[in-house]
Design a protein around this motif. Structure first.
Motif, PDB file in Angstrom:
ATOM      1  N   THR A 232       8.439  15.142  -6.857  1.00 49.34           N
ATOM      2  CA  THR A 232       8.882  13.609  -6.362  1.00 49.34           C
ATOM      3  C   THR A 232       7.612  13.091  -5.679  1.00 49.34           C
ATOM      4  OG1 THR A 232      11.539  14.107  -6.171  1.00 49.34           O
ATOM      5  CG2 THR A 232      10.535  12.163  -5.115  1.00 49.34           C
ATOM      6  N   ILE A 233       6.844  14.237  -4.878  1.00 54.00           N
ATOM      7  CA  ILE A 233       5.634  13.506  -4.183  1.00 54.00           C
ATOM      8  C   ILE A 233       4.540  12.997  -4.962  1.00 54.00           C
ATOM      9  CG2 ILE A 233       3.910  14.803  -2.844  1.00 54.00           C
ATOM     10  CD1 ILE A 233       5.602  16.900  -2.048  1.00 54.00           C
ATOM     11  N   THR A 234       4.808  13.536  -6.175  1.00 53.06           N
ATOM     12  CA  THR A 234       3.686  12.798  -6.988  1.00 53.06           C
ATOM     13  C   THR A 234       4.093  11.211  -7.403  1.00 53.06           C
ATOM     14  OG1 THR A 234       4.784  13.699  -9.314  1.00 53.06           O
ATOM     15  CG2 THR A 234       3.206  15.099  -8.260  1.00 53.06           C
ATOM     16  N   ALA A 235       5.401  11.262  -7.728  1.00 49.54           N
ATOM     17  CA  ALA A 235       5.911   9.915  -7.796  1.00 49.54           C
ATOM     18  C   ALA A 235       5.704   8.745  -6.541  1.00 49.54           C
ATOM     19  CB  ALA A 235       7.242   9.806  -8.272  1.00 49.54           C
ATOM     20  N   ALA A 236       5.876   9.504  -5.327  1.00 51.45           N
ATOM     21  CA  ALA A 236       5.438   8.591  -4.136  1.00 51.45           C
ATOM     22  C   ALA A 236       4.117   8.343  -4.218  1.00 51.45           C
ATOM     23  CB  ALA A 236       6.018   9.523  -2.860  1.00 51.45           C
ATOM     24  N   ALA A 237       3.084   9.696  -4.442  1.00 57.35           N
ATOM     25  CA  ALA A 237       1.608   9.258  -4.510  1.00 57.35           C
ATOM     26  C   ALA A 237       1.158   8.351  -5.680  1.00 57.35           C
ATOM     27  CB  ALA A 237       0.880  10.604  -4.740  1.00 57.35           C
ATOM     28  N   THR A 238       1.811   8.124  -6.768  1.00 63.37           N
ATOM     29  CA  THR A 238       1.735   7.348  -7.668  1.00 63.37           C
ATOM     30  C   THR A 238       1.951   5.751  -7.228  1.00 63.37           C
ATOM     31  OG1 THR A 238       1.772   8.777  -9.322  1.00 63.37           O
ATOM     32  CG2 THR A 238       1.927   6.612 -10.099  1.00 63.37           C
ATOM     33  N   ILE A 239       3.186   5.586  -6.637  1.00 61.37           N
ATOM     34  CA  ILE A 239       3.539   4.281  -6.068  1.00 61.37           C
ATOM     35  C   ILE A 239       2.403   3.625  -5.015  1.00 61.37           C
ATOM     36  CG2 ILE A 239       5.478   3.392  -4.776  1.00 61.37           C
ATOM     37  CD1 ILE A 239       7.477   4.996  -6.179  1.00 61.37           C
ATOM     38  N   GLN A 240       2.132   4.772  -4.367  1.00 65.49           N
ATOM     39  CA  GLN A 240       0.989   4.312  -3.215  1.00 65.49           C
ATOM     40  C   GLN A 240      -0.245   3.936  -3.831  1.00 65.49           C
ATOM     41  OE1 GLN A 240       0.588   7.706  -0.361  1.00 65.49           O
ATOM     42  NE2 GLN A 240       0.187   6.132   1.281  1.00 65.49           N
ATOM     43  N   VAL A 241      -0.744   4.901  -4.783  1.00 63.93           N
ATOM     44  CA  VAL A 241      -1.895   4.469  -5.407  1.00 63.93           C
ATOM     45  C   VAL A 241      -2.026   3.054  -6.087  1.00 63.93           C
ATOM     46  CG1 VAL A 241      -3.479   5.125  -7.113  1.00 63.93           C
ATOM     47  CG2 VAL A 241      -2.704   6.871  -5.767  1.00 63.93           C
ATOM     48  N   VAL A 242      -0.776   2.885  -6.878  1.00 63.58           N
ATOM     49  CA  VAL A 242      -0.659   1.672  -7.589  1.00 63.58           C
ATOM     50  C   VAL A 242      -0.725   0.549  -6.780  1.00 63.58           C
ATOM     51  CG1 VAL A 242       0.701   0.102  -9.177  1.00 63.58           C
ATOM     52  CG2 VAL A 242       0.357   2.564  -9.599  1.00 63.58           C
ATOM     53  N   LEU A 243      -0.008   0.666  -5.690  1.00 66.59           N
ATOM     54  CA  LEU A 243      -0.060  -0.667  -4.429  1.00 66.59           C
ATOM     55  C   LEU A 243      -1.214  -0.650  -4.073  1.00 66.59           C
ATOM     56  CD1 LEU A 243       1.750  -2.445  -3.021  1.00 66.59           C
ATOM     57  CD2 LEU A 243       2.248  -0.931  -1.293  1.00 66.59           C
ATOM     58  N   SER A 244      -1.959   0.250  -3.590  1.00 63.94           N
ATOM     59  CA  SER A 244      -3.269   0.213  -3.040  1.00 63.94           C
ATOM     60  C   SER A 244      -4.304  -0.295  -3.845  1.00 63.94           C
ATOM     61  CB  SER A 244      -3.900   1.545  -2.502  1.00 63.94           C
ATOM     62  OG  SER A 244      -2.906   2.180  -1.514  1.00 63.94           O
ATOM     63  N   VAL A 245      -4.273  -0.015  -5.283  1.00 63.92           N
ATOM     64  CA  VAL A 245      -5.190  -0.688  -6.350  1.00 63.92           C
ATOM     65  C   VAL A 245      -4.989  -1.989  -6.578  1.00 63.92           C
ATOM     66  CG1 VAL A 245      -5.949  -0.402  -8.606  1.00 63.92           C
ATOM     67  CG2 VAL A 245      -5.496   1.575  -7.324  1.00 63.92           C
ATOM     68  N   CYS A 246      -3.738  -2.320  -6.616  1.00 63.88           N
ATOM     69  CA  CYS A 246      -3.338  -3.844  -6.701  1.00 63.88           C
ATOM     70  C   CYS A 246      -3.636  -4.824  -5.558  1.00 63.88           C
ATOM     71  CB  CYS A 246      -1.738  -3.975  -6.811  1.00 63.88           C
ATOM     72  SG  CYS A 246      -1.197  -3.487  -8.664  1.00 63.88           S
ATOM     73  N   LEU A 247      -3.936  -4.143  -4.397  1.00 63.26           N
ATOM     74  CA  LEU A 247      -4.035  -4.784  -3.262  1.00 63.26           C
ATOM     75  C   LEU A 247      -5.727  -5.000  -3.145  1.00 63.26           C
ATOM     76  CD1 LEU A 247      -2.009  -3.684  -0.401  1.00 63.26           C
ATOM     77  CD2 LEU A 247      -1.861  -5.826  -1.526  1.00 63.26           C
ATOM     78  N   LEU A 248      -6.360  -3.868  -3.751  1.00 59.63           N
ATOM     79  CA  LEU A 248      -7.943  -3.886  -3.744  1.00 59.63           C
ATOM     80  C   LEU A 248      -8.285  -4.680  -4.770  1.00 59.63           C
ATOM     81  CD1 LEU A 248      -8.671  -0.379  -2.949  1.00 59.63           C
ATOM     82  CD2 LEU A 248      -8.910  -2.279  -1.485  1.00 59.63           C
ATOM     83  N   VAL A 249      -7.606  -5.009  -5.942  1.00 56.57           N
ATOM     84  CA  VAL A 249      -7.999  -5.741  -7.138  1.00 56.57           C
ATOM     85  C   VAL A 249      -7.843  -7.294  -6.608  1.00 56.57           C
ATOM     86  CG1 VAL A 249      -7.197  -6.768  -9.110  1.00 56.57           C
ATOM     87  CG2 VAL A 249      -7.510  -4.281  -8.867  1.00 56.57           C
ATOM     88  N   SER A 250      -6.814  -7.583  -5.844  1.00 59.94           N
ATOM     89  CA  SER A 250      -6.755  -8.898  -5.043  1.00 59.94           C
ATOM     90  C   SER A 250      -7.811  -9.083  -4.098  1.00 59.94           C
ATOM     91  CB  SER A 250      -5.421  -9.085  -4.259  1.00 59.94           C
ATOM     92  OG  SER A 250      -4.439  -8.736  -5.105  1.00 59.94           O
ATOM     93  N   VAL A 251      -8.368  -8.234  -3.517  1.00 56.00           N
ATOM     94  CA  VAL A 251      -9.620  -8.392  -2.577  1.00 56.00           C
ATOM     95  C   VAL A 251     -10.819  -8.760  -3.750  1.00 56.00           C
ATOM     96  CG1 VAL A 251     -11.294  -7.243  -1.102  1.00 56.00           C
ATOM     97  CG2 VAL A 251      -8.925  -6.738  -0.655  1.00 56.00           C
TER      98      VAL A 251
END
Length: 278
Positions: free
Chosen positions: A243-262
């Motif tokens: 489940t940690i890998t799912a949490a890490a993936t969610i965290q990475v996807v959210l961070s990447v989406c925000l950085l793309v917005s930047v």
């Protein structure tokens, strides 16, 4: 950013140019490889970490969203990140407006003090905050976490907004005030729309900083207060679960989406300045 060597480049210069690109690509791959390895594991059918995977499944995402400890940690991280984003954006914008004045006394010293939280190692900041917050009873409280994360995130807002204000034409503000507008009305209608991409960029960086922070959370939060990074850290120590890998993936996807917005905001800011986006 040059994607190809100049037409007048010599063969040796062309070789150095392409060598630099290959070296940069290898460095980026080295940095991204752990992330690229974790994301597929979040869809693994079996409860262990190995390649090749015997099958694909969404069971670890179902476990993440059905487990109250994980969803509670996610909601706390989002609530904390939004609070920190609002506070750090307001404080960082106000500080940047003051630092933009060239006649400000001790301007370099003030800027250095504001940037200290991102220069000093996180463990040093965490220990200092833990010792100082103990006198005020802020350890184990949401307010304590919000204040500490705001101190860590505000420098990013200061950097981005200050960079935006370097090319701002202050005669526009003086023109608005000369026509009878109040300082606040001039800021809201003239200054803010022009520096808004920088303000939003700083807000995004502040959100990511708070959402991904774990060291200060380990020192200040109580046993009942578990942000998502702290829950992941505790999960690795107590019981390793996919489940940690799912949490890490969610965290990475959210961070990447925000950085793309930047990046989109950066391009918009360059267009506002009359520059060709790079």
């Amino acid at each position: 950013m040059m994607l190809k060597p100049a037409p007048y480049a010599t063969p040796a210069e062309r070789g150095l140019f392409y060598t630099g690109w290959v070296f940069t690509a290898l460095v980026l791959f080295f940095l991204m490889a752990p992330i690229l390895a974790v994301i597929p594991l979040s869809f693994n059918f079996e409860p262990y970490f190995s390649y090749p995977m015997p099958g694909l499944s969404l069971q670890w995402y179902r476990d993440f969203f059905s487990n109250q400890r994980w969803t509670g940690a996610l909601l706390l991280s989002l609530k904390l990140a939004v609070t920190v984003t609002v506070l750090s954006t307001v404080l960082g914008t106000m500080a940047s407006l003051g630092l933009a004045r060239k006649r400000l006394p001790l301007r370099s010293l003030i800027m250095g003090l504001l940037l200290l939280p991102i220069i000093v190692p996180a463990i040093v900041v965490a220990v200092a905050v833990f010792m100082s917050f103990g006198y005020f009873g802020l350890i184990g409280t949401f307010a304590g976490l919000a204040i500490a994360h705001t101190a860590l995130a505000t420098p990013f807002a200061v950097i981005t907004v200050t960079a935006t204000l370097t090319s701002f034409d202050w005669t526009l503000q003086r023109a608005g005030q000369s026509l009878g507008a109040t300082p606040f009305f001039t800021f809201r209608t003239v200054v803010l729309p022009l520096i808004l991409p920088g303000v939003v960029t700083g807000a995004i960086f502040a959100f990511v900083t708070s959402f991904d922070e774990v060291v200060v959370a380990l020192f200040l939060s109580s046993a009942q207060q578990r942000t998502l990074p702290k829950q992941m850290f505790s999960g690795i120590r107590e019981m390793i679960s996919p489940t940690i890998t799912a949490a890490a993936t969610i965290q990475v996807v959210l961070s990447v989406c925000l950085l793309v917005s930047v990046e989109f905001l950066r391009r918009r800011l360059e267009r506002l300045r009359g520059m060709t986006p790079t």
